[in-house]
Enzyme design. Sequence first.
Site, PDB file in Angstrom:
ATOM      1  N   LYS A   9       1.501  -1.195  -0.440  1.00  0.00           N
ATOM      2  CA  LYS A   9      -0.050  -0.544   0.199  1.00  0.00           C
ATOM      3  C   LYS A   9       0.726   1.406   0.286  1.00  0.00           C
ATOM      4  CE  LYS A   9      -4.001  -2.335   2.608  1.00  0.00           C
ATOM      5  NZ  LYS A   9      -5.269  -2.267   3.323  1.00  0.00           N
ATOM      6  N   TYR A  49     -12.007  -2.311  -3.335  1.00  0.00           N
ATOM      7  CA  TYR A  49     -12.202  -2.164  -2.128  1.00  0.00           C
ATOM      8  C   TYR A  49     -14.259  -1.748  -2.901  1.00  0.00           C
ATOM      9  CZ  TYR A  49      -8.315  -2.678  -0.022  1.00  0.00           C
ATOM     10  OH  TYR A  49      -7.326  -2.144   0.377  1.00  0.00           O
ATOM     11  N   ASN A 112      -1.471   0.036   6.851  1.00  0.00           N
ATOM     12  CA  ASN A 112      -1.563  -1.669   7.184  1.00  0.00           C
ATOM     13  C   ASN A 112      -0.599  -1.717   6.022  1.00  0.00           C
ATOM     14  OD1 ASN A 112      -3.222  -2.041   5.852  1.00  0.00           O
ATOM     15  ND2 ASN A 112      -4.642  -3.544   7.123  1.00  0.00           N
ATOM     16  N   HIS A 115      -1.466  -5.541   1.906  1.00  0.00           N
ATOM     17  CA  HIS A 115      -2.962  -6.281   1.475  1.00  0.00           C
ATOM     18  C   HIS A 115      -3.031  -7.515   0.741  1.00  0.00           C
ATOM     19  CE1 HIS A 115      -7.369  -6.792   0.029  1.00  0.00           C
ATOM     20  NE2 HIS A 115      -6.799  -7.341  -1.283  1.00  0.00           N
ATOM     21  N   GLU A 126      -9.796 -10.287  -7.524  1.00  0.00           N
ATOM     22  CA  GLU A 126      -8.330  -9.175  -7.605  1.00  0.00           C
ATOM     23  C   GLU A 126      -7.892  -9.454  -8.504  1.00  0.00           C
ATOM     24  OE1 GLU A 126      -9.254  -8.516  -3.128  1.00  0.00           O
ATOM     25  OE2 GLU A 126      -7.451  -9.116  -3.219  1.00  0.00           O
TER      26      GLU A 126
HETATM   27  P1  CMP Z   1      -7.484  -4.678   3.896  1.00  0.00           P
HETATM   28  O1  CMP Z   1      -6.553  -6.091   4.238  1.00  0.00           O
HETATM   29  O2  CMP Z   1      -6.982  -4.164   2.613  1.00  0.00           O
HETATM   30  O3  CMP Z   1      -8.825  -4.983   3.813  1.00  0.00           O
HETATM   31  C1  CMP Z   1      -9.642  -3.518   3.941  1.00  0.00           C
HETATM   32  C2  CMP Z   1      -8.808  -2.351   4.560  1.00  0.00           C
HETATM   33  O4  CMP Z   1      -9.990  -1.372   5.050  1.00  0.00           O
HETATM   34  C3  CMP Z   1      -8.327  -3.018   5.659  1.00  0.00           C
HETATM   35  O5  CMP Z   1      -7.195  -3.404   5.182  1.00  0.00           O
HETATM   36  C4  CMP Z   1      -7.962  -1.534   6.491  1.00  0.00           C
HETATM   37  O6  CMP Z   1      -6.795  -0.684   5.391  1.00  0.00           O
HETATM   38  C5  CMP Z   1      -9.086  -0.610   6.338  1.00  0.00           C
HETATM   39  N1  CMP Z   1      -9.503  -1.061   7.748  1.00  0.00           N
HETATM   40  C6  CMP Z   1      -9.875  -2.106   8.050  1.00  0.00           C
HETATM   41  N2  CMP Z   1     -11.073  -2.039   9.034  1.00  0.00           N
HETATM   42  C7  CMP Z   1     -10.466  -0.380   9.350  1.00  0.00           C
HETATM   43  C8  CMP Z   1     -10.722   0.007   9.734  1.00  0.00           C
HETATM   44  N3  CMP Z   1     -11.245  -0.366  11.598  1.00  0.00           N
HETATM   45  N4  CMP Z   1     -11.084   1.477  10.471  1.00  0.00           N
HETATM   46  C9  CMP Z   1     -10.237   2.265   9.075  1.00  0.00           C
HETATM   47  N5  CMP Z   1     -10.091   1.360   8.253  1.00  0.00           N
HETATM   48  C10 CMP Z   1     -10.228   0.306   8.571  1.00  0.00           C
END
Ligand code: CMP
Length: 138
Positions: A9, A49, A112, A115, A126
Amino acid sequence: MERTLSIIKPDGVERGLIGEVVQRFEKAGIRIVAMKMRHLTKKEAEAFYAVHKERPFFDSLTTYMSSGPIVVMVLEGENVIQRNRELMGATNPADAAPGTIRKDFALDVEKNTVHGSDAPETAQKEIAFFFSELEICS
Ligand code: CMP
């Protein structure tokens, strides 16, 4: 043999973590069979998403995911969806196990670092979002 989509990311690319993440996959014996850098538009991030569109974090997530370049990869290997998820760790780095990518590098639950697809059907969708079959060196 299974495939999954991995994304480094914007926070990972910006902080110079491409090599670190790639090395973790390769050391785990996971093969990278396709890879490219993209800078998503907000609309593309919303499409990717779409499953989260009712979530309160959708606008923030898609703004963040379109804020800078990402690296997208197709990973291949036995049970690679689950193995990639183990390497990544929990979505929220506060809950991630020691030694996982998110524990070591993620900034917060949104930024984070990586993904990974969560199931075979989502992996297929995806991967097709970013790659044609011709771009995958299986
Ligand atoms: P990802 O695994 O890419 O899947 C969905 C994404 O939404 C996740 O990683 C985070 O980047 C984001 N995400 C998930 N939960 C939250 C949350 N509670 N607040 C903000 N972003 C979130």
